[in-house]
Scaffold this motif. Sequence first.
Motif, PDB file in Angstrom:
ATOM      1  N   ASP A 176      -4.829  24.119 137.370  1.00  0.00           N
ATOM      2  CA  ASP A 176      -4.988  23.460 136.080  1.00  0.00           C
ATOM      3  C   ASP A 176      -3.979  23.985 135.056  1.00  0.00           C
ATOM      4  O   ASP A 176      -3.626  23.274 134.105  1.00  0.00           O
ATOM      5  CB  ASP A 176      -6.411  23.658 135.544  1.00  0.00           C
ATOM      6  CG  ASP A 176      -7.460  22.992 136.415  1.00  0.00           C
ATOM      7  OD1 ASP A 176      -7.122  21.965 137.050  1.00  0.00           O
ATOM      8  OD2 ASP A 176      -8.592  23.477 136.481  1.00  0.00           O
ATOM      9  N   ILE A 177      -3.565  25.227 135.221  1.00  0.00           N
ATOM     10  CA  ILE A 177      -2.489  25.786 134.406  1.00  0.00           C
ATOM     11  C   ILE A 177      -1.322  26.017 135.355  1.00  0.00           C
ATOM     12  O   ILE A 177      -1.344  26.942 136.160  1.00  0.00           O
ATOM     13  CB  ILE A 177      -2.902  27.113 133.734  1.00  0.00           C
ATOM     14  CG1 ILE A 177      -4.181  26.934 132.925  1.00  0.00           C
ATOM     15  CG2 ILE A 177      -1.776  27.614 132.832  1.00  0.00           C
ATOM     16  CD1 ILE A 177      -4.684  28.216 132.283  1.00  0.00           C
ATOM     17  N   PRO A 178      -0.307  25.181 135.316  1.00  0.00           N
ATOM     18  CA  PRO A 178       0.783  25.259 136.298  1.00  0.00           C
ATOM     19  C   PRO A 178       1.703  26.446 136.097  1.00  0.00           C
ATOM     20  O   PRO A 178       1.747  27.054 135.022  1.00  0.00           O
ATOM     21  CB  PRO A 178       1.535  23.941 136.085  1.00  0.00           C
ATOM     22  CG  PRO A 178       1.246  23.566 134.673  1.00  0.00           C
ATOM     23  CD  PRO A 178      -0.147  24.046 134.386  1.00  0.00           C
ATOM     24  N   GLY A 179       2.413  26.793 137.151  1.00  0.00           N
ATOM     25  CA  GLY A 179       3.390  27.862 137.078  1.00  0.00           C
ATOM     26  C   GLY A 179       4.421  27.592 135.999  1.00  0.00           C
ATOM     27  O   GLY A 179       4.872  26.467 135.833  1.00  0.00           O
ATOM     28  N   GLY A 180       4.769  28.622 135.258  1.00  0.00           N
ATOM     29  CA  GLY A 180       5.735  28.483 134.176  1.00  0.00           C
ATOM     30  C   GLY A 180       5.106  28.257 132.824  1.00  0.00           C
ATOM     31  O   GLY A 180       5.795  28.302 131.792  1.00  0.00           O
TER      32      GLY A 180
END
Length: 218
Positions: free
Chosen positions: A37-41
Amino acid sequence: MRYEIEVEVNFVLERGKTRPAYHQSYEILRDKILNGDIPGGTKIVEERIAAELGVSRTPIRESIRKLEHEGLIVGKKVVKPTETDLRNMFQVRIILEGYSAQCAASYLKEKELQALQRCVEIGKTGTMDEIMSANEQFHEIIVQASHNPVMIDIIDRMQSIIYLFRRTVVFYNRPFLIEEHEEIYEAIKNRNGQQAENLMKKHLQADLDFCLHLIGNE
């Protein structure tokens, strides 16, 4: 491109819970990272998270520190592992879990062998969440068989990152994943330590190759 975290209102901490705000905020952030839900980066902004979760910046800061220790946040951003990061992590896993598989062939008792077999069966018929859980348990049983607290601790500290890649191989249905688990289980059950070690190393190398292939096609 810089991203900022957006946490839905329904994730605001519930009032009246006995657990410290630090534990609650840590679990919310960790789960959202692991679930994608919180993407990489994604940039992690303390003030914004604190406001949306209804807590002070102190528990958020503590949560971020723990997530940094687990390797999920690097430089105030959600980790986005590079090809080099991936290779380094799997190199450690191949060495340690290969040795653990050899130990498992010598030391696992019947109850643990049955648990390994159940993991294999769930892998064949379970839902994605059930397969994820069974996959984790399969490797955990084998790692614990090393009876080496230093090795176990190293793997434990890698668990959050391992989860990210485990989700990848399960979600994208890596070929022969469960068949390889079954071969490892059979070698352990037959007390063939060398074969178990070799099969575990091949299994993890296949995971690595699969993840690298996906990264290369992004």
